[in-house]
Design a protein around this motif. Structure first.
Motif, PDB file in Angstrom:
ATOM      1  N   MET A   1      12.242 -23.601 -17.042  1.00 49.62           N
ATOM      2  CA  MET A   1      12.439 -23.928 -15.629  1.00 49.62           C
ATOM      3  C   MET A   1      12.859 -22.667 -14.881  1.00 49.62           C
ATOM      4  SD  MET A   1      15.120 -26.604 -13.914  1.00 49.62           S
ATOM      5  CE  MET A   1      16.480 -25.482 -13.730  1.00 49.62           C
ATOM      6  N   ARG A   2      12.225 -22.421 -13.741  1.00 51.01           N
ATOM      7  CA  ARG A   2      12.552 -21.232 -12.964  1.00 51.01           C
ATOM      8  C   ARG A   2      13.322 -21.617 -11.700  1.00 51.01           C
ATOM      9  NH1 ARG A   2      11.473 -16.080 -13.293  1.00 51.01           N
ATOM     10  NH2 ARG A   2       9.967 -16.438 -14.978  1.00 51.01           N
ATOM     11  N   VAL A   3      14.357 -20.835 -11.428  1.00 50.71           N
ATOM     12  CA  VAL A   3      15.242 -21.066 -10.290  1.00 50.71           C
ATOM     13  C   VAL A   3      15.323 -19.793  -9.459  1.00 50.71           C
ATOM     14  CG1 VAL A   3      17.611 -21.619  -9.614  1.00 50.71           C
ATOM     15  CG2 VAL A   3      16.606 -22.726 -11.612  1.00 50.71           C
ATOM     16  N   TRP A   4      15.302 -19.929  -8.146  1.00 48.40           N
ATOM     17  CA  TRP A   4      15.584 -18.812  -7.250  1.00 48.40           C
ATOM     18  C   TRP A   4      16.946 -19.047  -6.608  1.00 48.40           C
ATOM     19  CZ3 TRP A   4      10.929 -17.011  -3.755  1.00 48.40           C
ATOM     20  CH2 TRP A   4       9.910 -16.495  -4.571  1.00 48.40           C
ATOM     21  N   VAL A  33       6.613 -16.818  -7.375  1.00 45.54           N
ATOM     22  CA  VAL A  33       6.699 -17.837  -6.330  1.00 45.54           C
ATOM     23  C   VAL A  33       5.999 -19.135  -6.723  1.00 45.54           C
ATOM     24  CG1 VAL A  33       4.650 -17.002  -5.113  1.00 45.54           C
ATOM     25  CG2 VAL A  33       6.432 -18.221  -3.844  1.00 45.54           C
ATOM     26  N   ASP A  34       4.959 -19.053  -7.548  1.00 42.76           N
ATOM     27  CA  ASP A  34       4.232 -20.265  -7.934  1.00 42.76           C
ATOM     28  C   ASP A  34       4.883 -20.977  -9.124  1.00 42.76           C
ATOM     29  OD1 ASP A  34       3.602 -18.188  -9.642  1.00 42.76           O
ATOM     30  OD2 ASP A  34       1.550 -18.893  -9.996  1.00 42.76           O
ATOM     31  N   GLU A  35       5.964 -20.410  -9.668  1.00 39.26           N
ATOM     32  CA  GLU A  35       6.638 -21.009 -10.823  1.00 39.26           C
ATOM     33  C   GLU A  35       7.963 -21.684 -10.464  1.00 39.26           C
ATOM     34  OE1 GLU A  35       7.234 -18.072 -13.825  1.00 39.26           O
ATOM     35  OE2 GLU A  35       5.248 -17.168 -13.520  1.00 39.26           O
ATOM     36  N   VAL A  36       8.541 -21.343  -9.334  1.00 37.64           N
ATOM     37  CA  VAL A  36       9.901 -21.789  -9.028  1.00 37.64           C
ATOM     38  C   VAL A  36       9.946 -23.306  -8.806  1.00 37.64           C
ATOM     39  CG1 VAL A  36       9.631 -21.232  -6.568  1.00 37.64           C
ATOM     40  CG2 VAL A  36      11.903 -21.458  -7.541  1.00 37.64           C
ATOM     41  N   GLU A  37      10.875 -23.954  -9.493  1.00 43.86           N
ATOM     42  CA  GLU A  37      11.089 -25.395  -9.352  1.00 43.86           C
ATOM     43  C   GLU A  37      12.274 -25.709  -8.444  1.00 43.86           C
ATOM     44  OE1 GLU A  37      11.269 -27.850 -12.851  1.00 43.86           O
ATOM     45  OE2 GLU A  37      10.024 -26.463 -13.997  1.00 43.86           O
ATOM     46  N   PHE A  38      13.304 -24.874  -8.521  1.00 45.39           N
ATOM     47  CA  PHE A  38      14.539 -25.119  -7.775  1.00 45.39           C
ATOM     48  C   PHE A  38      14.797 -23.892  -6.906  1.00 45.39           C
ATOM     49  CE2 PHE A  38      18.485 -27.771  -7.877  1.00 45.39           C
ATOM     50  CZ  PHE A  38      19.250 -27.012  -7.010  1.00 45.39           C
ATOM     51  N   TYR A  39      14.737 -24.092  -5.587  1.00 45.66           N
ATOM     52  CA  TYR A  39      14.835 -22.981  -4.632  1.00 45.66           C
ATOM     53  C   TYR A  39      16.093 -23.143  -3.801  1.00 45.66           C
ATOM     54  CZ  TYR A  39      13.401 -20.026  -0.609  1.00 45.66           C
ATOM     55  OH  TYR A  39      13.330 -19.080   0.386  1.00 45.66           O
ATOM     56  N   VAL A  40      17.019 -22.212  -3.971  1.00 38.53           N
ATOM     57  CA  VAL A  40      18.188 -22.161  -3.086  1.00 38.53           C
ATOM     58  C   VAL A  40      17.819 -21.248  -1.928  1.00 38.53           C
ATOM     59  CG1 VAL A  40      20.633 -21.660  -2.869  1.00 38.53           C
ATOM     60  CG2 VAL A  40      19.720 -22.477  -5.064  1.00 38.53           C
ATOM     61  N   ALA A  41      17.559 -21.839  -0.792  1.00 43.58           N
ATOM     62  CA  ALA A  41      17.076 -21.075   0.353  1.00 43.58           C
ATOM     63  C   ALA A  41      18.159 -20.147   0.889  1.00 43.58           C
ATOM     64  CB  ALA A  41      16.611 -22.028   1.460  1.00 43.58           C
ATOM     65  N   PRO A  42      17.786 -18.960   1.351  1.00 45.86           N
ATOM     66  CA  PRO A  42      18.773 -18.044   1.942  1.00 45.86           C
ATOM     67  C   PRO A  42      19.485 -18.675   3.137  1.00 45.86           C
ATOM     68  CG  PRO A  42      16.748 -16.875   1.449  1.00 45.86           C
ATOM     69  CD  PRO A  42      16.462 -18.336   1.236  1.00 45.86           C
ATOM     70  N   PRO A  49      11.710 -16.992   4.901  1.00 44.89           N
ATOM     71  CA  PRO A  49      12.067 -17.633   3.624  1.00 44.89           C
ATOM     72  C   PRO A  49      11.612 -19.085   3.541  1.00 44.89           C
ATOM     73  CG  PRO A  49      13.935 -16.426   4.531  1.00 44.89           C
ATOM     74  CD  PRO A  49      12.908 -16.517   5.613  1.00 44.89           C
ATOM     75  N   LEU A  50      11.403 -19.712   4.697  1.00 48.67           N
ATOM     76  CA  LEU A  50      10.939 -21.098   4.702  1.00 48.67           C
ATOM     77  C   LEU A  50       9.424 -21.164   4.524  1.00 48.67           C
ATOM     78  CD1 LEU A  50      13.156 -22.486   7.606  1.00 48.67           C
ATOM     79  CD2 LEU A  50      13.696 -22.246   5.174  1.00 48.67           C
ATOM     80  N   GLU A  51       8.729 -20.207   5.090  1.00 47.25           N
ATOM     81  CA  GLU A  51       7.277 -20.155   4.919  1.00 47.25           C
ATOM     82  C   GLU A  51       6.891 -20.015   3.452  1.00 47.25           C
ATOM     83  OE1 GLU A  51       4.833 -20.525   6.974  1.00 47.25           O
ATOM     84  OE2 GLU A  51       5.750 -20.398   8.971  1.00 47.25           O
ATOM     85  N   LEU A  52       7.751 -19.395   2.664  1.00 48.58           N
ATOM     86  CA  LEU A  52       7.479 -19.232   1.232  1.00 48.58           C
ATOM     87  C   LEU A  52       7.305 -20.568   0.521  1.00 48.58           C
ATOM     88  CD1 LEU A  52       9.915 -16.381   0.130  1.00 48.58           C
ATOM     89  CD2 LEU A  52       7.419 -16.333   0.039  1.00 48.58           C
ATOM     90  N   ILE A  53       7.945 -21.605   1.055  1.00 49.91           N
ATOM     91  CA  ILE A  53       7.874 -22.923   0.419  1.00 49.91           C
ATOM     92  C   ILE A  53       6.424 -23.374   0.264  1.00 49.91           C
ATOM     93  CG2 ILE A  53       8.450 -25.369   0.767  1.00 49.91           C
ATOM     94  CD1 ILE A  53      11.090 -24.450   1.978  1.00 49.91           C
ATOM     95  N   LYS A  54       5.584 -23.006   1.215  1.00 44.18           N
ATOM     96  CA  LYS A  54       4.171 -23.409   1.159  1.00 44.18           C
ATOM     97  C   LYS A  54       3.462 -22.854  -0.069  1.00 44.18           C
ATOM     98  CE  LYS A  54       3.861 -23.469   6.228  1.00 44.18           C
ATOM     99  NZ  LYS A  54       3.226 -22.839   7.406  1.00 44.18           N
ATOM    100  N   SER A  58       5.020 -25.269  -7.767  1.00 41.99           N
ATOM    101  CA  SER A  58       5.786 -26.002  -8.789  1.00 41.99           C
ATOM    102  C   SER A  58       7.101 -26.548  -8.246  1.00 41.99           C
ATOM    103  CB  SER A  58       6.085 -25.075  -9.982  1.00 41.99           C
ATOM    104  OG  SER A  58       4.903 -24.582 -10.557  1.00 41.99           O
ATOM    105  N   LEU A  59       7.319 -26.435  -6.952  1.00 39.02           N
ATOM    106  CA  LEU A  59       8.625 -26.748  -6.355  1.00 39.02           C
ATOM    107  C   LEU A  59       8.996 -28.223  -6.502  1.00 39.02           C
ATOM    108  CD1 LEU A  59      10.939 -25.452  -4.688  1.00 39.02           C
ATOM    109  CD2 LEU A  59       9.708 -26.179  -2.630  1.00 39.02           C
ATOM    110  N   ARG A  60      10.267 -28.459  -6.865  1.00 43.77           N
ATOM    111  CA  ARG A  60      10.787 -29.818  -6.987  1.00 43.77           C
ATOM    112  C   ARG A  60      12.026 -30.045  -6.105  1.00 43.77           C
ATOM    113  NH1 ARG A  60       6.563 -29.959  -8.482  1.00 43.77           N
ATOM    114  NH2 ARG A  60       5.667 -30.582 -10.493  1.00 43.77           N
ATOM    115  N   VAL A  61      12.834 -28.989  -5.922  1.00 42.71           N
ATOM    116  CA  VAL A  61      14.089 -29.134  -5.172  1.00 42.71           C
ATOM    117  C   VAL A  61      14.293 -27.922  -4.275  1.00 42.71           C
ATOM    118  CG1 VAL A  61      16.611 -29.364  -5.308  1.00 42.71           C
ATOM    119  CG2 VAL A  61      15.157 -30.450  -7.046  1.00 42.71           C
ATOM    120  N   VAL A  62      14.702 -28.190  -3.026  1.00 40.59           N
ATOM    121  CA  VAL A  62      15.190 -27.139  -2.133  1.00 40.59           C
ATOM    122  C   VAL A  62      16.654 -27.433  -1.826  1.00 40.59           C
ATOM    123  CG1 VAL A  62      15.007 -26.044   0.128  1.00 40.59           C
ATOM    124  CG2 VAL A  62      12.935 -26.701  -1.103  1.00 40.59           C
TER     125      VAL A  62
END
Length: 298
Positions: A1-4, A33-42, A49-54, A58-62
């Motif tokens: 699982m990848r987390v930012w 960027v295509d692997e992150v599941e859990f993104y803690v936004a700046p 940083p929000l445009e990156l969500i697109k 693999s994103l599951r949680v922001v």
């Protein structure tokens, strides 16, 4: 699982076995960027940083670092869970709300200007004591403000979406406004609260009363507020504005009776340790398959 995560200081406190990248505002986004599941936004309202969500397939949680989350919604795909920073900003924002009340009532801005001009501005000023304070919104921040008012010898009225013991329903707000000397707005920005503080709302406030806004700028109709301030009937102390920040030459810079701080309710020394604790706990919960806290959309 990848987390930012935005802070390198939390990496060593996260569960073992996670793939962790550090990304904050102004950084070059990691190549994962295509692997992150859990993104803690700046901690920013900037769009990059929000445009990156697109791009996060693999994103599951922001996880936000803000209490408000309306700025995230346009970027959030269906099926992605959104969590806000519940409790992180309560203390700091409550402190600022009380500071704005006291500073405005006791004439602190005038004293600052007086010192600049070597003008000794002795006089009689309003006290907070013996006043009635109306809290519009009674979530975490509203409750934190209430606790801090306990020693100021004030009467407190409370309004929330749901009526409960010692808390009025929003439908009662029009009848409560004329009873208050200080009205503190601490609701989240939603379609129901956008423009809540309009000409009718302000018109029901008693002459000489003080509006304090530590919610979001668009909760208040700026033109209606400017009209009341310009007439001298009301005063205001706000941490948020619409537009934000006001452009050069905007009437918010010069209208009388307004104390304005630059959206610093959560920007204090209390922020970083509290938000890091939330980040570590939320990532741990997700990695362990446990329910997340502070879920505002799933």
């Amino acid at each position: 699982m990848r987390v930012w995560v935005p802070y390198s200081g939390v990496v060593g406190r996260l569960p073992a076995g996670l793939a962790v990248d550090v990304y904050d505002t102004g950084d070059e986004p990691p190549s994962t960027v295509d692997e992150v599941e859990f993104y803690v936004a700046p901690y920013t309202f900037e769009p990059a940083p929000l445009e990156l969500i697109k791009r996060m397939s693999s994103l599951r949680v922001v996880q936000t670092q803000t209490a408000g989350f309306e700025h995230m919604l346009p970027y959030l795909p269906d099926g992605v869970t959104l969590c806000n920073a519940g409790g992180v900003h309560d203390t700091s924002t409550a402190e600022l709300a009380v500071t704005l009340m006291l500073a405005s009532l006791r004439g602190i801005p005038s004293f600052v200007h007086g010192r600049d001009q070597q003008d000794w501005r002795f006089g009689w000023y309003d006290a907070l004591a013996d006043r009635t304070v109306l809290l519009v919104g009674y979530g975490g921040i509203g409750k934190a403000i209430d606790r801090r008012l306990a020693g100021f010898e004030v009467d407190v009225l409370r309004v929330a979406r749901t009526e409960r013991e010692n808390v009025h329903d929003m439908d009662e707000l029009p009848d409560l406004l004329p009873r208050a000397d200080v009205v503190v707005v601490c609701v989240p920005l939603t379609p129901d609260t956008r423009g809540l503080v309009d000409a009718e709302f302000l018109g029901r406030m008693r002459d000489g009363s003080l509006l304090v806004n530590v919610a979001r700028g668009p909760v208040v109709d700026t033109d209606a507020l400017l009209a009341e301030l310009g007439s001298g009937r009301l005063r205001a102390a706000v941490d948020v504005t619409d537009p934000e920040p006001p452009p050069p030459g905007h009437p918010l810079w010069t209208v009388p009776g307004l104390l304005m701080s630059p959206h610093v309710g959560g920007s204090s020394s209390a922020f970083r340790p509290r938000v890091e604790k939330v980040i570590v706990d939320q990532v741990r919960r997700y990695a362990a398959g446990e329910p997340l806290q502070y879920v505002v959309r799933s």
